[in-house]
Structures are given as C-alpha cells and as structure tokens.
Design a protein around this motif. Structure first.
Motif, mmCIF file in Angstrom:
data_model
loop_
_atom_site.group_PDB
_atom_site.id
_atom_site.type_symbol
_atom_site.label_atom_id
_atom_site.label_comp_id
_atom_site.label_asym_id
_atom_site.label_seq_id
_atom_site.Cartn_x
_atom_site.Cartn_y
_atom_site.Cartn_z
ATOM 1 N N THR A 56 -3.649 -3.088 7.448
ATOM 2 C CA THR A 56 -2.670 -4.119 7.771
ATOM 3 C C THR A 56 -3.340 -5.479 7.668
ATOM 4 O O THR A 56 -4.454 -5.668 8.152
ATOM 5 C CB THR A 56 -2.111 -3.909 9.193
ATOM 6 O OG1 THR A 56 -1.486 -2.626 9.259
ATOM 7 C CG2 THR A 56 -1.090 -4.983 9.553
ATOM 8 N N LYS A 61 1.582 -4.110 5.704
ATOM 9 C CA LYS A 61 0.767 -3.070 5.079
ATOM 10 C C LYS A 61 0.236 -3.582 3.747
ATOM 11 O O LYS A 61 0.953 -4.233 2.991
ATOM 12 C CB LYS A 61 1.620 -1.821 4.847
ATOM 13 C CG LYS A 61 0.866 -0.688 4.178
ATOM 14 C CD LYS A 61 1.768 0.520 3.953
ATOM 15 C CE LYS A 61 1.020 1.611 3.199
ATOM 16 N NZ LYS A 61 1.885 2.777 2.955
ATOM 17 N N TYR A 63 -0.983 -2.879 -0.004
ATOM 18 C CA TYR A 63 -0.746 -1.904 -1.066
ATOM 19 C C TYR A 63 -1.847 -2.019 -2.118
ATOM 20 O O TYR A 63 -2.407 -3.092 -2.336
ATOM 21 C CB TYR A 63 0.629 -2.126 -1.702
ATOM 22 C CG TYR A 63 1.736 -1.838 -0.729
ATOM 23 C CD1 TYR A 63 2.212 -0.540 -0.558
ATOM 24 C CD2 TYR A 63 2.272 -2.840 0.069
ATOM 25 C CE1 TYR A 63 3.213 -0.256 0.370
ATOM 26 C CE2 TYR A 63 3.268 -2.570 0.998
ATOM 27 C CZ TYR A 63 3.728 -1.278 1.139
ATOM 28 O OH TYR A 63 4.707 -0.994 2.062
#
Length: 157
Positions: A56, A61, A63
């Motif tokens: 995080t 989040k 990617y």
C-alpha cells in the motif's frame, strides 16, 4: 514540445484518477513527491511499480502493471525511461479504451508511442511534470519558485 496553458489546465481539471507508473515508496524520490502532492490536491493516485506490487502506498494498493488495475483512470503518468514508454502506452490503451491522457515526466518522451496514443484520441504530454504545471497554472508557484508570496533576506532569530 509546446503546450498551451489552456490545454494543460483543461487536462488537469478534467482528470480525477491518475495511474503513476514508476512511483517510488522512497519519500525523497521525485515520483513519490509528485504522487503525494497530487493526492493532496484531490486526485486519486493509483501507484504502479512491480517491485512494490501488493503493498500500500498513499492509501492505495500498488499494482505491478497497468493491466492489473481494476478501476478506470483518466491519466497515466509515466516515470520511466523513454525507451520503456511504448509497452506502457500500448498496455494502457488496451486496458482503458476511454483513457484521456498519457503524461510523460520531465526528460521522458517517445514520439512513436505518443503517435499511437494520439491516433486513439488520447492527449499526450511529454517532458513535463503535472505537479509543476498544477502549481504554475493554479497560482501556487511564484516567479522565483517560492509559494509563500514573501521573499526576505532578513535573518529570522
């Protein structure tokens, strides 16, 4: 490249969500600082960095690739070397048919990738920083680069 202030202002006003490719978790890196600044200005920042995938960052989040992002974005901001731009642009265009903007950071440009995006009706900005442009266009950056509005040579004790 030359972009009108009105064009840049329009892009920054219509944008709500930005995928930042190459963002760092290191707070002194420009990519982190730009992401943090833009998030403080109300943009949703979706971080993309394969080395940080699953973690995080700035409340979102991280990617590993743009193709993994489940949500729509308005802009893809690229903090990678120029030669790494084409696959990012291709993947972004495949992922988001309605993508509005590809933005390449200062020192980053790739005319062929830009042409690919422009052929799809996507606005392309190269060799510019959205943080700097935001500050400049929305009166947060004064002529000397100070945002205080006051410049003094007096020593404060």
């Amino acid at each position: 490249m030359s972009y009108s202030d009105d064009h840049l202002r329009m892009i920054l006003r219509r944008t709500k969500t930005i995928a930042i490719v190459g963002v760092s978790a290191n707070e002194i890196r420009p990519s982190y600082y730009v992401a943090r600044y833009l998030s403080l200005k109300g943009y949703r920042i979706i971080p993309v960095n394969p080395g940080l995938a699953g973690q995080t960052l700035l409340g979102e989040k991280v990617y590993g690739d743009v193709s993994e992002i489940p949500d729509d974005v308005d802009m893809v901001d690229i903090f990678r070397r120029s030669e790494q731009v084409p696959p990012i642009v291709t993947a972004s265009l495949a992922r988001w048919p309605d993508l509005q903007t590809i933005w390449m950071q200062i020192g980053v440009s790739h005319p062929q990738a830009a042409a690919e995006a422009q052929a799809r009706g996507v606005d392309v900005i190269a060799d510019r920083c959205p943080k700097i442009e935001y500050q400049r266009l929305f009166s947060e950056l004064r002529m000397a680069g100070f945002a205080t509005g006051i410049i003094s040579s007096k020593l404060q004790l």
